[in-house]
Motif scaffolding. Structure first.
Motif, PDB file in Angstrom:
ATOM      1  N   ILE A  52      -3.446   4.992  -1.937  1.00  0.00           N
ATOM      2  CA  ILE A  52      -4.629   5.755  -1.091  1.00  0.00           C
ATOM      3  C   ILE A  52      -3.882   7.030  -1.121  1.00  0.00           C
ATOM      4  O   ILE A  52      -2.959   7.339  -0.621  1.00  0.00           O
ATOM      5  CB  ILE A  52      -4.796   5.248   0.265  1.00  0.00           C
ATOM      6  CG1 ILE A  52      -5.348   3.776   0.002  1.00  0.00           C
ATOM      7  CG2 ILE A  52      -5.729   6.054   1.016  1.00  0.00           C
ATOM      8  CD1 ILE A  52      -5.321   3.108   1.567  1.00  0.00           C
TER       9      ILE A  52
ATOM     10  N   LYS B 234      -1.884  -0.952  -4.050  1.00  0.00           N
ATOM     11  CA  LYS B 234      -2.972  -0.126  -3.884  1.00  0.00           C
ATOM     12  C   LYS B 234      -2.559   1.318  -3.389  1.00  0.00           C
ATOM     13  O   LYS B 234      -1.226   1.533  -2.682  1.00  0.00           O
ATOM     14  CB  LYS B 234      -3.735  -0.646  -2.593  1.00  0.00           C
ATOM     15  CG  LYS B 234      -4.848  -1.796  -3.007  1.00  0.00           C
ATOM     16  CD  LYS B 234      -5.480  -2.488  -1.931  1.00  0.00           C
ATOM     17  CE  LYS B 234      -6.374  -3.570  -2.222  1.00  0.00           C
ATOM     18  NZ  LYS B 234      -7.070  -3.476  -3.637  1.00  0.00           N
TER      19      LYS B 234
ATOM     20  N   TYR C 156     -16.040   8.668 -10.768  1.00  0.00           N
ATOM     21  CA  TYR C 156     -15.432   7.856  -9.661  1.00  0.00           C
ATOM     22  C   TYR C 156     -15.654   8.434  -8.241  1.00  0.00           C
ATOM     23  O   TYR C 156     -14.944   8.023  -7.286  1.00  0.00           O
ATOM     24  CB  TYR C 156     -13.772   8.225 -10.107  1.00  0.00           C
ATOM     25  CG  TYR C 156     -13.568   8.159 -11.379  1.00  0.00           C
ATOM     26  CD1 TYR C 156     -13.223   6.821 -11.830  1.00  0.00           C
ATOM     27  CD2 TYR C 156     -13.417   9.171 -12.311  1.00  0.00           C
ATOM     28  CE1 TYR C 156     -12.752   6.730 -13.284  1.00  0.00           C
ATOM     29  CE2 TYR C 156     -13.159   8.978 -13.645  1.00  0.00           C
ATOM     30  CZ  TYR C 156     -12.621   7.853 -14.145  1.00  0.00           C
ATOM     31  OH  TYR C 156     -12.421   7.596 -15.147  1.00  0.00           O
ATOM     32  N   GLN C 157     -16.864   8.630  -8.065  1.00  0.00           N
ATOM     33  CA  GLN C 157     -17.160   9.209  -6.648  1.00  0.00           C
ATOM     34  C   GLN C 157     -17.293   8.226  -5.632  1.00  0.00           C
ATOM     35  O   GLN C 157     -16.883   8.427  -4.460  1.00  0.00           O
ATOM     36  CB  GLN C 157     -18.564   9.769  -6.787  1.00  0.00           C
ATOM     37  CG  GLN C 157     -19.782   9.106  -7.031  1.00  0.00           C
ATOM     38  CD  GLN C 157     -21.131   9.844  -7.325  1.00  0.00           C
ATOM     39  OE1 GLN C 157     -21.202  10.839  -6.581  1.00  0.00           O
ATOM     40  NE2 GLN C 157     -22.089   9.219  -8.029  1.00  0.00           N
ATOM     41  N   GLU C 158     -17.272   6.821  -6.026  1.00  0.00           N
ATOM     42  CA  GLU C 158     -17.319   5.859  -4.864  1.00  0.00           C
ATOM     43  C   GLU C 158     -15.790   5.659  -4.252  1.00  0.00           C
ATOM     44  O   GLU C 158     -15.884   5.020  -3.204  1.00  0.00           O
ATOM     45  CB  GLU C 158     -17.785   4.520  -5.559  1.00  0.00           C
ATOM     46  CG  GLU C 158     -16.774   3.818  -6.299  1.00  0.00           C
ATOM     47  CD  GLU C 158     -16.689   4.419  -7.736  1.00  0.00           C
ATOM     48  OE1 GLU C 158     -15.799   4.017  -8.408  1.00  0.00           O
ATOM     49  OE2 GLU C 158     -17.487   5.130  -8.041  1.00  0.00           O
ATOM     50  N   LYS C 159     -14.959   6.250  -4.815  1.00  0.00           N
ATOM     51  CA  LYS C 159     -13.396   6.185  -4.251  1.00  0.00           C
ATOM     52  C   LYS C 159     -13.220   7.332  -3.519  1.00  0.00           C
ATOM     53  O   LYS C 159     -12.399   7.149  -2.595  1.00  0.00           O
ATOM     54  CB  LYS C 159     -12.460   6.306  -5.580  1.00  0.00           C
ATOM     55  CG  LYS C 159     -12.558   5.273  -6.426  1.00  0.00           C
ATOM     56  CD  LYS C 159     -11.437   5.505  -7.482  1.00  0.00           C
ATOM     57  CE  LYS C 159     -11.230   4.321  -8.645  1.00  0.00           C
ATOM     58  NZ  LYS C 159     -10.194   4.502  -9.476  1.00  0.00           N
ATOM     59  N   VAL C 160     -14.098   8.216  -3.369  1.00  0.00           N
ATOM     60  CA  VAL C 160     -13.930   9.418  -2.203  1.00  0.00           C
ATOM     61  C   VAL C 160     -14.521   9.125  -1.055  1.00  0.00           C
ATOM     62  O   VAL C 160     -15.720   9.263  -0.968  1.00  0.00           O
ATOM     63  CB  VAL C 160     -14.218  10.691  -3.127  1.00  0.00           C
ATOM     64  CG1 VAL C 160     -14.058  11.805  -2.083  1.00  0.00           C
ATOM     65  CG2 VAL C 160     -13.523  10.700  -4.466  1.00  0.00           C
TER      66      VAL C 160
ATOM     67  N   CYS D 177      -7.258  10.110  -8.099  1.00  0.00           N
ATOM     68  CA  CYS D 177      -8.539   9.454  -8.159  1.00  0.00           C
ATOM     69  C   CYS D 177      -8.747   8.519  -9.016  1.00  0.00           C
ATOM     70  O   CYS D 177      -9.323   7.271  -8.923  1.00  0.00           O
ATOM     71  CB  CYS D 177      -9.663  10.556  -8.045  1.00  0.00           C
ATOM     72  SG  CYS D 177     -11.344  10.014  -7.680  1.00  0.00           S
TER      73      CYS D 177
ATOM     74  N   ASP E 250      -6.811   3.869  -5.843  1.00  0.00           N
ATOM     75  CA  ASP E 250      -8.009   2.999  -5.326  1.00  0.00           C
ATOM     76  C   ASP E 250      -8.737   3.795  -4.428  1.00  0.00           C
ATOM     77  O   ASP E 250      -9.878   3.562  -4.140  1.00  0.00           O
ATOM     78  CB  ASP E 250      -7.168   2.027  -4.494  1.00  0.00           C
ATOM     79  CG  ASP E 250      -6.462   1.107  -5.632  1.00  0.00           C
ATOM     80  OD1 ASP E 250      -6.937   0.229  -6.003  1.00  0.00           O
ATOM     81  OD2 ASP E 250      -5.108   1.275  -5.793  1.00  0.00           O
ATOM     82  N   GLN E 251      -8.121   4.852  -3.870  1.00  0.00           N
ATOM     83  CA  GLN E 251      -8.976   5.742  -2.779  1.00  0.00           C
ATOM     84  C   GLN E 251      -8.569   7.253  -2.734  1.00  0.00           C
ATOM     85  O   GLN E 251      -7.302   7.409  -2.707  1.00  0.00           O
ATOM     86  CB  GLN E 251      -9.027   5.084  -1.296  1.00  0.00           C
ATOM     87  CG  GLN E 251     -10.102   5.302  -0.461  1.00  0.00           C
ATOM     88  CD  GLN E 251     -11.365   4.336  -0.628  1.00  0.00           C
ATOM     89  OE1 GLN E 251     -10.848   2.996  -0.371  1.00  0.00           O
ATOM     90  NE2 GLN E 251     -12.271   4.704  -0.965  1.00  0.00           N
ATOM     91  N   ILE E 252      -9.581   7.887  -2.442  1.00  0.00           N
ATOM     92  CA  ILE E 252      -9.098   9.408  -1.938  1.00  0.00           C
ATOM     93  C   ILE E 252      -9.796   9.582  -0.713  1.00  0.00           C
ATOM     94  O   ILE E 252     -10.956   9.299  -0.597  1.00  0.00           O
ATOM     95  CB  ILE E 252      -9.545  10.431  -3.139  1.00  0.00           C
ATOM     96  CG1 ILE E 252      -8.905  10.213  -4.349  1.00  0.00           C
ATOM     97  CG2 ILE E 252      -9.806  11.842  -2.486  1.00  0.00           C
ATOM     98  CD1 ILE E 252      -7.817  10.948  -4.497  1.00  0.00           C
TER      99      ILE E 252
ATOM    100  N   HIS F 145       0.810  -1.244  -0.010  1.00  0.00           N
ATOM    101  CA  HIS F 145       0.083  -0.043   0.004  1.00  0.00           C
ATOM    102  C   HIS F 145       0.852   1.128  -0.053  1.00  0.00           C
ATOM    103  O   HIS F 145       1.924   1.138   0.543  1.00  0.00           O
ATOM    104  CB  HIS F 145      -0.917  -0.070   1.289  1.00  0.00           C
ATOM    105  CG  HIS F 145      -1.902  -0.940   1.039  1.00  0.00           C
ATOM    106  ND1 HIS F 145      -1.642  -2.409   1.880  1.00  0.00           N
ATOM    107  CD2 HIS F 145      -3.361  -0.942   1.207  1.00  0.00           C
ATOM    108  CE1 HIS F 145      -2.760  -2.970   1.650  1.00  0.00           C
ATOM    109  NE2 HIS F 145      -3.903  -2.227   1.336  1.00  0.00           N
TER     110      HIS F 145
END
Length: 412
Positions: free
Chosen positions: A131, A129, A215-219, A189, A193-195, A105
């Motif tokens: 982040i 991954k 890509y809103q599910e990543k935030v 983003c 994988d994640q914001i 990560h």
């Protein structure tokens, strides 16, 4: 004898395979910074998080710069630093660390453009991954540009020229600076994988500002935690409190401490309360001279302090007048000690902290309203109950609570 040797080889092979499996199953985390070790809020918060998650994961750090003798978490296994400004060489260094330390990560602290470009280089390991954490508010870079050292040091004529070009839309250096962050956030983003943003109230503005609805599910939001020392702080007896108002932070122009002094020039004449300004910075002498010239009463400057908790314990009210703040740690630290916040409406992050805390938010830069509200608080006979409400709100930011959110994210 052949059977014994064969058995020993099988045992060695089994241990080797088990070691490889364990290594691949373990989570090795690389935090990447612009500055680390350092003394800023981002570095301090990172040390707190690393302290907590270090019991479950192996932690490494990589940075461009470092502050000598700055504290680091004992949970860090190894600290790396880039040796050059050459991007190609830095990419090689980064990829080598990822490979040799079996990094699973990457935590991109700050999402700075020059760091994001290295992380998402074409030759990176694609199964790692990534982040990325925004440690300010969305559009923070718009205000940050005007605080860059070369901008602040420019002569008056250059500053006027820059502002004029900005207002007519022709400040191209400003536009390039803003665009670099826009591109960095989108890349982090879309390819990552994640914001992580600092509160729920920042999720929607981040998605909208940088056009990331797809890509809103990543935030997601994870708030900054209190330090272990502050998290474990017991209730404060109201009898320990003094008639004291405090400011805590860096003494610099964007904190707008002159507004506090203007307010206190009026307050100090009609009350037995004291104003304590905690911190140091480039405008301290200027502020102290203002106090002397205007003969403002009952004001003291502490300079830089190693244990601000001693001041939080004795204070009843904290003031915040900054021109911009993303998620000010001084407010959540103050809440932990039952200090009631009175602040300008600077950002959604400030509103998130102060809501349901007993504190007061007033219209930005309305110094007269702040004067009136401060007077009301000083004369409020229910100040003790507001203090208890502030303390209750601070439970939201304990290291155990925030640290578990990080562990759950990294295990997901």
């Amino acid at each position: 004898e052949p059977y014994r040797r064969q058995r020993q080889m099988c045992i060695r092979d089994s241990y080797r395979i088990l070691h490889i499996i364990r290594k691949k199953m373990s989570n090795n985390i690389l935090f990447i910074f612009n500055i680390f070790p350092g003394v800023g809020g981002l570095e301090t918060v990172s040390n707190n998080i690393i302290d907590y998650i270090g019991k479950d994961f192996t932690i490494y750090t990589l940075s461009f710069n470092a502050v000598n003798n700055a504290p680091t978490s004992p949970a860090i296994t190894e600290i790396f630093q880039f040796k050059t400004d050459n991007e190609e060489e830095n990419i090689q260094t980064f990829n080598q660390i990822i490979e040799e330390r079996n990094i699973t990560h990457i935590i991109n602290q700050g999402i700075y453009p020059h760091i994001t470009n290295i992380i998402f280089n074409p030759d990176r390991k694609k199964d790692v991954k990534i982040i990325s954490v925004l440690h300010g508010m969305p559009k923070y870079e718009n205000s940050q540009y005007w605080q860059l050292p070369h901008i602040l040091k420019a002569n008056k004529l250059k500053q006027i020229k820059r502002r004029f070009l900005f207002h007519i839309g022709l400040n191209y250096k400003y536009k390039r600076y803003i665009r670099s962050f826009y591109d960095s956030y989108r890349k982090a983003c879309i390819k990552g994988d994640q914001i992580i943003v600092l509160c729920n109230e920042y999720i929607k503005p981040f998605i909208n500002e940088y056009h990331l609805k797809k890509y809103q599910e990543k935030v997601i939001a994870i708030e900054n935690p209190l330090s272990p020392l502050f998290s474990e702080q017991k209730n404060i007896e109201w009898t320990q409190k003094k008639n004291q108002v405090i400011f805590v932070g860096r003494l610099s122009e964007e904190k707008q401490i002159h507004i506090i002094l203007d307010i206190w020039e009026r307050i100090g004449k009609i009350t037995n309360w004291d104003l304590v300004i905690i911190g140091d910075g480039c405008i301290r002498q200027k502020l102290e001279q203002t106090v002397r010239d205007k003969q403002i009463q009952r004001v003291s400057f502490t300079g830089q302090v190693n244990h601000p908790e001693e001041y939080y314990k004795s204070a009843k009210i904290i003031l915040l007048t900054s021109s911009f703040e993303g998620f000010p740690m001084c407010l959540i630290e103050a809440l932990r000690f039952g200090v009631i916040p009175l602040t300008f409406d600077i950002s959604a992050g400030v509103r998130s902290i102060v809501s349901n805390s007993g504190g007061i938010i007033i219209k930005n830069r309305n110094s007269n309203e702040m004067f009136l509200k401060l007077q009301e608080l000083i004369n409020n006979k229910y100040l003790h109950s507001l203090s208890e409400k502030a303390r209750l709100k601070s439970n939201r930011y304990t290291l155990n609570r925030i640290g578990e959110q990080w562990i759950n994210l990294l295990r997901k």
